[in-house]
Design an enzyme around this catalytic site. Structure first.
Site, PDB file in Angstrom:
ATOM      1  N   ARG A  50       0.846  -1.206   0.000  1.00 16.11           N
ATOM      2  CA  ARG A  50       0.000   0.000   0.000  1.00 16.11           C
ATOM      3  C   ARG A  50       0.875   1.248   0.000  1.00 16.11           C
ATOM      4  NH1 ARG A  50      -1.807   1.486   4.696  1.00 16.11           N
ATOM      5  NH2 ARG A  50      -2.631  -0.534   5.298  1.00 16.11           N
ATOM      6  N   TYR A 102     -16.368  16.141 -16.305  1.00 14.87           N
ATOM      7  CA  TYR A 102     -16.722  14.729 -16.313  1.00 14.87           C
ATOM      8  C   TYR A 102     -17.844  14.509 -15.274  1.00 14.87           C
ATOM      9  CZ  TYR A 102     -16.280   9.728 -15.542  1.00 14.87           C
ATOM     10  OH  TYR A 102     -16.542   8.401 -15.412  1.00 14.87           O
ATOM     11  N   ASP A 173      -7.645  18.556 -14.988  1.00 17.72           N
ATOM     12  CA  ASP A 173      -7.883  17.174 -15.414  1.00 17.72           C
ATOM     13  C   ASP A 173      -7.513  17.122 -16.895  1.00 17.72           C
ATOM     14  OD1 ASP A 173      -8.952  14.797 -16.417  1.00 17.72           O
ATOM     15  OD2 ASP A 173     -10.672  14.808 -15.062  1.00 17.72           O
ATOM     16  N   LYS A 198      -8.207   5.926 -19.723  1.00 16.90           N
ATOM     17  CA  LYS A 198      -8.495   6.454 -21.055  1.00 16.90           C
ATOM     18  C   LYS A 198      -7.249   6.376 -21.937  1.00 16.90           C
ATOM     19  CE  LYS A 198     -12.283   7.119 -18.828  1.00 16.90           C
ATOM     20  NZ  LYS A 198     -12.713   8.372 -18.239  1.00 16.90           N
TER      21      LYS A 198
HETATM   22  C1  LIG Z   1     -13.196   8.826 -17.049  1.00 22.36           C
HETATM   23  C2  LIG Z   1     -12.842  10.168 -16.515  1.00 22.36           C
HETATM   24  C3  LIG Z   1     -12.612  10.354 -15.158  1.00 22.36           C
HETATM   25  C4  LIG Z   1     -12.794   9.243 -14.136  1.00 22.36           C
HETATM   26  O1  LIG Z   1     -11.881   8.225 -14.329  1.00 22.36           O
HETATM   27  P1  LIG Z   1     -12.177   6.659 -13.990  1.00 22.36           P
HETATM   28  O2  LIG Z   1     -10.900   6.020 -14.361  1.00 22.36           O
HETATM   29  O3  LIG Z   1     -13.348   6.255 -14.836  1.00 22.36           O
HETATM   30  O4  LIG Z   1     -12.495   6.588 -12.551  1.00 22.36           O
HETATM   31  C5  LIG Z   1     -12.231  11.619 -14.732  1.00 22.36           C
HETATM   32  N1  LIG Z   1     -12.097  12.638 -15.602  1.00 22.36           N
HETATM   33  C6  LIG Z   1     -12.318  12.492 -16.913  1.00 22.36           C
HETATM   34  C7  LIG Z   1     -12.149  13.654 -17.824  1.00 22.36           C
HETATM   35  C8  LIG Z   1     -12.699  11.255 -17.421  1.00 22.36           C
HETATM   36  O5  LIG Z   1     -12.927  11.110 -18.724  1.00 22.36           O
END
Ligand SMILES: *Cc1c(COP(=O)(O)O)cnc(C)c1O
Length: 392
Positions: A50, A102, A173, A198
């Site tokens: 962890r 998001y 982000d 992604k």
């Molecule tokens: C998918 C996404 C998230 C969240 O990520 P997860 O891996 O699905 O928890 C946050 N911000 C953006 C812009 C995203 O496309």
């Protein structure tokens, strides 16, 4: 010479020339929960997974290097990363967040962070003067650019100047652009967020999330929080993301090239009422993107004439998959209203322009002719059915 990002996806400078791990080219998966000690008070530097795990740490260094940060942190998902990030704040703190984010981030802020006493102002960061919303309690500005799904572009350097002058932090982000096309830390941001699920992972097969910073104070706090809360990415998943990153460059280039072709094709369709892709000259954020990014990405949003038309497209696609998520090698089509943004209250969705005839494409690396062939087929069939045989 500063290395190019394609090379940085494959080689971590600090381990070069080393033949540690028997010279393994692919970084080993240290599938262990704990580590033995040679004696009392001795440690290999690894005590419990962890806290530290070599595979996860290798990945964190790679992602930090791609974002030109000093410290990276890998989480079990993007939302795990953003949830942990919120632990930097305390009750009474105020955050200015973009209104078009998001859906999961909006859900987290509204349902959990607010319950914990953090207050939010949701504004259109791409056009509002952020300074007007800063109060003595304001601790951070949280943005995405381009936004999801409306693709609004915010000038990162301009916002960073405001946050720096006000002594607050800027969080970006950067999931939509990936570090291959955009590096917010270089433009003055303090923390970069990624859903590694992604583009970084890139294969629609693994969940992951990242935070990256070059501020030592923030890094220290995050390190304490991750070891305390325990959402670090598992060794095998870390390895999968490392493998995905190796091809980030060629995947981004190919999917961007496809996205532009599809955007141009969509523009010619009579049933399409708008195409929102920052790579199009007419996109309001095109010039800012040219200044702050090295590309325009592979995400595009378009609207069709009505909900029935949108539903028909979703029902008819075969090779293109009707699925949420984005950034993988396979092209996905998403219906934000009931998928990514289902938990965003309807009035906010509508204010942001997320209507029931909006569709989002995450363009993959298939042959663009095959993608357009399928879209062409689906559009013509839909037009025939909805217009009673007459081509629109
Ligand atoms: C998918 C996404 C998230 C969240 O990520 P997860 O891996 O699905 O928890 C946050 N911000 C953006 C812009 C995203 O496309």
């Amino acid at each position: 010479m500063e290395r190019s990002i394609e090379t940085k996806c494959l080689h971590l400078e600090e381990t070069e020339g080393s033949t540690a791990n028997y010279g393994a080219i692919s970084y080993p998966i240290y599938q262990t929960a704990t580590y033995a000690h040679e004696g009392v008070g001795k440690s290999t530097g690894y005590d419990y997974s962890r806290l530290q795990n070599p595979t996860r740490e290798h990945l964190e260094k790679v992602v930090a290097s791609l974002e030109n940060g000093t410290d990276g942190f890998a989480f079990s998902s993007g939302m795990a990363a953003i949830s942990l990030l919120m632990e930097l704040f305390k009750p009474g703190d105020h955050i200015i967040a973009d209104s078009d984010l998001y859906g999961g981030s909006i859900r987290l802020f509204r349902n959990i962070s607010e319950k914990n006493g953090i207050r939010f102002s949701n504004i259109d960061c791409y056009r509002e003067n952020i300074e007007n919303f800063i109060t003595p309690e304001t601790k951070a500005v949280y943005i995405e650019t381009p936004t999801n799904p409306m693709m609004h572009v915010t000038d990162i350097a301009k916002v960073a100047e405001i946050t720096k002058n006000s002594g607050i932090i800027l969080i970006v982000d950067n999931t939509f652009m990936s570090p291959y096309f955009q590096n917010p830390l270089d433009l003055g941001a303090d923390i970069v967020v990624h859903s590694g699920t992604k583009f970084l992972g890139g294969h629609n097969d693994t969940l992951a999330g990242f935070l990256v910073t070059k501020n030592p104070e923030i890094a220290e706090k995050l390190r304490f929080l991750i070891k305390t809360t325990g959402a670090g990415l598992a060794p095998f998943d870390s390895w999968l993301i490392l493998r995905g990153i190796k091809t980030l460059g060629i995947r981004m280039e190919k999917s961007q090239e496809n996205a532009l072709k599809i955007a141009e094709w969509l523009k010619l369709q009579k049933s399409v009422t708008s195409v929102i892709y920052p790579g199009l000259l007419e996109h309001s954020g095109h010039e800012i993107m040219k200044k702050q990014a090295r590309g325009f990405g592979a995400m595009l949003t378009f609207s069709v004439k009505n909900k029935a038309f949108a539903f028909s497209i979703l029902e008819k696609v075969r090779m293109i998959k009707f699925a949420e998520s984005l950034g993988g090698v396979e092209t996905l089509i998403t219906y934000p209203t009931t998928q990514t943004h289902a938990d965003v209250p309807q009035e906010i969705r509508e204010k942001n322009g997320i209507t029931d005839s909006i569709l989002r494409l995450s363009v993959g690396i298939e042959n663009s002719d095959d993608l357009i062939y399928e879209l062409e087929k689906v559009f013509r069939e839909t037009e025939r059915e909805l217009n009673g045989g007459e081509e629109s």
